[in-house]
Write a protein that holds these residues in place. Structure first.
Motif, PDB file in Angstrom:
ATOM      1  N   UNK A   1      64.242  20.559  41.717  1.00  0.00           N
ATOM      2  CA  UNK A   1      64.937  22.069  40.859  1.00  0.00           C
ATOM      3  C   UNK A   1      63.941  22.698  40.146  1.00  0.00           C
ATOM      4  N   UNK A   2      63.649  21.563  39.876  1.00  0.00           N
ATOM      5  CA  UNK A   2      61.818  22.589  38.901  1.00  0.00           C
ATOM      6  C   UNK A   2      60.890  23.110  39.644  1.00  0.00           C
ATOM      7  N   UNK A   3      61.121  22.391  40.967  1.00  0.00           N
ATOM      8  CA  UNK A   3      59.245  23.021  41.370  1.00  0.00           C
ATOM      9  C   UNK A   3      59.160  24.555  41.255  1.00  0.00           C
ATOM     10  N   UNK A   4      58.262  25.073  41.415  1.00  0.00           N
ATOM     11  CA  UNK A   4      58.188  26.616  41.919  1.00  0.00           C
ATOM     12  C   UNK A   4      58.570  26.330  43.592  1.00  0.00           C
ATOM     13  N   UNK A   5      59.434  27.264  44.101  1.00  0.00           N
ATOM     14  CA  UNK A   5      59.161  27.166  45.745  1.00  0.00           C
ATOM     15  C   UNK A   5      58.314  28.797  46.161  1.00  0.00           C
TER      16      UNK A   5
ATOM     17  N   UNK B   1      59.718  31.847  45.927  1.00  0.00           N
ATOM     18  CA  UNK B   1      60.378  32.038  44.218  1.00  0.00           C
ATOM     19  C   UNK B   1      59.011  32.733  43.410  1.00  0.00           C
ATOM     20  N   UNK B   2      57.758  32.304  43.841  1.00  0.00           N
ATOM     21  CA  UNK B   2      56.478  32.848  43.038  1.00  0.00           C
ATOM     22  C   UNK B   2      56.295  34.310  43.231  1.00  0.00           C
ATOM     23  N   UNK B   3      57.469  35.461  44.440  1.00  0.00           N
ATOM     24  CA  UNK B   3      56.635  36.564  44.539  1.00  0.00           C
ATOM     25  C   UNK B   3      57.858  37.045  43.273  1.00  0.00           C
ATOM     26  N   UNK B   4      59.437  36.530  42.649  1.00  0.00           N
ATOM     27  CA  UNK B   4      60.247  37.184  42.920  1.00  0.00           C
ATOM     28  C   UNK B   4      59.711  37.577  41.354  1.00  0.00           C
ATOM     29  N   UNK B   5      59.579  38.801  40.675  1.00  0.00           N
ATOM     30  CA  UNK B   5      59.593  39.648  39.339  1.00  0.00           C
ATOM     31  C   UNK B   5      60.007  38.722  38.015  1.00  0.00           C
ATOM     32  N   UNK B   6      61.182  37.982  37.877  1.00  0.00           N
ATOM     33  CA  UNK B   6      62.158  38.275  37.471  1.00  0.00           C
ATOM     34  C   UNK B   6      62.549  37.451  36.099  1.00  0.00           C
ATOM     35  N   UNK B   7      62.881  38.286  34.786  1.00  0.00           N
ATOM     36  CA  UNK B   7      62.528  37.424  33.360  1.00  0.00           C
ATOM     37  C   UNK B   7      62.810  35.990  33.942  1.00  0.00           C
ATOM     38  N   UNK B   8      63.870  35.028  34.765  1.00  0.00           N
ATOM     39  CA  UNK B   8      64.381  33.825  34.550  1.00  0.00           C
ATOM     40  C   UNK B   8      63.150  33.297  35.324  1.00  0.00           C
ATOM     41  N   UNK B   9      63.339  33.558  36.426  1.00  0.00           N
ATOM     42  CA  UNK B   9      61.821  33.044  36.667  1.00  0.00           C
ATOM     43  C   UNK B   9      60.874  32.746  35.917  1.00  0.00           C
TER      44      UNK B   9
ATOM     45  N   UNK C   1      60.938  30.267  33.162  1.00  0.00           N
ATOM     46  CA  UNK C   1      61.021  29.096  33.960  1.00  0.00           C
ATOM     47  C   UNK C   1      59.640  28.792  34.440  1.00  0.00           C
ATOM     48  N   UNK C   2      58.737  29.846  35.220  1.00  0.00           N
ATOM     49  CA  UNK C   2      56.997  29.232  34.960  1.00  0.00           C
ATOM     50  C   UNK C   2      56.700  28.738  33.972  1.00  0.00           C
TER      51      UNK C   2
ATOM     52  N   UNK D   1      58.501  27.691  31.543  1.00  0.00           N
ATOM     53  CA  UNK D   1      58.097  26.498  31.014  1.00  0.00           C
ATOM     54  C   UNK D   1      57.668  25.010  31.707  1.00  0.00           C
ATOM     55  N   UNK D   2      57.535  25.555  32.602  1.00  0.00           N
ATOM     56  CA  UNK D   2      57.154  24.302  33.967  1.00  0.00           C
ATOM     57  C   UNK D   2      55.287  23.589  32.968  1.00  0.00           C
ATOM     58  N   UNK D   3      55.071  25.272  32.796  1.00  0.00           N
ATOM     59  CA  UNK D   3      53.297  25.275  32.733  1.00  0.00           C
ATOM     60  C   UNK D   3      52.984  25.043  31.316  1.00  0.00           C
ATOM     61  N   UNK D   4      53.656  24.726  30.444  1.00  0.00           N
ATOM     62  CA  UNK D   4      54.618  24.089  29.334  1.00  0.00           C
ATOM     63  C   UNK D   4      54.185  22.325  29.282  1.00  0.00           C
ATOM     64  N   UNK D   5      55.372  22.239  30.251  1.00  0.00           N
ATOM     65  CA  UNK D   5      55.717  21.045  30.261  1.00  0.00           C
ATOM     66  C   UNK D   5      54.605  20.132  30.855  1.00  0.00           C
TER      67      UNK D   5
END
Length: 285
Positions: free
Chosen positions: A176-180, A183-191, A194-195, A197-201
């Motif tokens: 659930x925390x891996x980018x699909x 989802x990569x083309x979605x420019x929403x602020x939520x995505x 999330x991206x 946060x994953x990069x920081x982790x």
């Protein structure tokens, strides 16, 4: 004067037993006060703890409040004030230590299951690569397998020697925390959040893996942590078997010899009941 009625025992008087005399059966009269039985207990201090045990956070805070109230009094002897100030410093140091121990315990319990599954997964992969390395004869393939083996050993040391006061960052994040791809083309602020946060982790995970690799190169950590892990578990099982046999003998219980219920390990728990395909990706929380 009224006549005295004669005694029914033909004039023989019954002697009343004194406190130090013996009863008619020849046994001493039991004393009303009984001596305490059992082993002597250790004297406890003002925080109601044994001398070598760090008391709980709440008890230390209560003792600190009492000490500060005493120091706030104007009419206080100089010797009493000095002793109280020393006690206050000692209590403040105990409070820091107690909070550290409580945080370590909380994090260990929270990530106990995650570490257990990840250690199982890494250990199985280690065994598989080692078997392939033994069977391989090509130099290029062996070099590749040795590189993979080193990374797996770094991962195992990562799990075993992760900093106790930090939130555990999983080596295998969940799906659930891996980018699909969609989802990569979605420019929403939520995505985007999330991206980020994953990069920081991922950056934090690689930083800790780098630290573990450096400690392995310096000799501080074992280069073969799987052997250290196996020996530690074997020693723990032997200790648990010994304790279980002595407990069964003392209680007079019946059952299989040497069959005990091992205590849960602080970080890794039990190793039974896990199959090859039963593991699942666990995330950091």
């Amino acid at each position: 004067m009224a006549p005295v009625r004669p005694s029914q025992n033909d004039g023989r008087s019954i002697a009343q037993p004194s406190s130090g005399s013996s009863t008619p059966s020849g046994k001493d009269k039991p004393s009303t006060k009984r001596k305490p039985t059992g082993k002597p207990y250790a004297r406890k201090d003002a925080t109601n703890q044994t001398p070598n045990v760090v008391p709980g956070v709440q008890k230390i805070k209560a003792a600190l409040r009492q000490t500060r109230r005493l120091l706030a009094k104007e009419k206080l002897g100089a010797d009493v004030r000095v002793a109280t100030e020393r006690k206050q410093k000692a209590l403040e140091a105990d409070l820091v230590e107690a909070e550290r121990v409580r945080k370590e315990r909380t994090l260990a319990q929270r990530y106990h299951k995650v570490k257990f599954f990840e250690r199982q997964k890494v250990t199985r992969k280690l065994s598989k690569i080692k078997r392939q390395l033994e069977e391989s004869t090509e130099k290029k393939e062996r070099k590749k397998l040795e590189k993979v083996l080193l990374e797996l050993r770094v991962d195992l040391n990562y799990i075993m020697h992760y900093p106790k006061l930090k939130k555990y960052i999983s080596l295998f994040p969940p799906e659930v925390r891996r980018q699909q791809p969609e989802e990569e083309d979605d420019g929403s602020s939520e995505k985007e959040s999330r991206k980020q946060t994953i990069e920081e982790t991922d950056a934090q995970r690689e930083e800790i893996r780098k630290m573990v690799r450096g400690r392995m190169e310096s000799g501080e950590l074992s280069l073969e942590p799987e052997l250290e892990d196996q020996s530690a578990r074997a020693a723990k099982r032997a200790t648990d078997d010994s304790i279980g046999r002595s407990s069964e003998a003392a209680a007079g219980t019946k059952g299989k010899k040497g069959t005990v219920v091992a205590e849960k390990d602080e970080f890794f728990g039990e190793d039974s009941g896990e199959d090859e395909d039963g593991d699942e990706d666990m995330g950091d929380s």
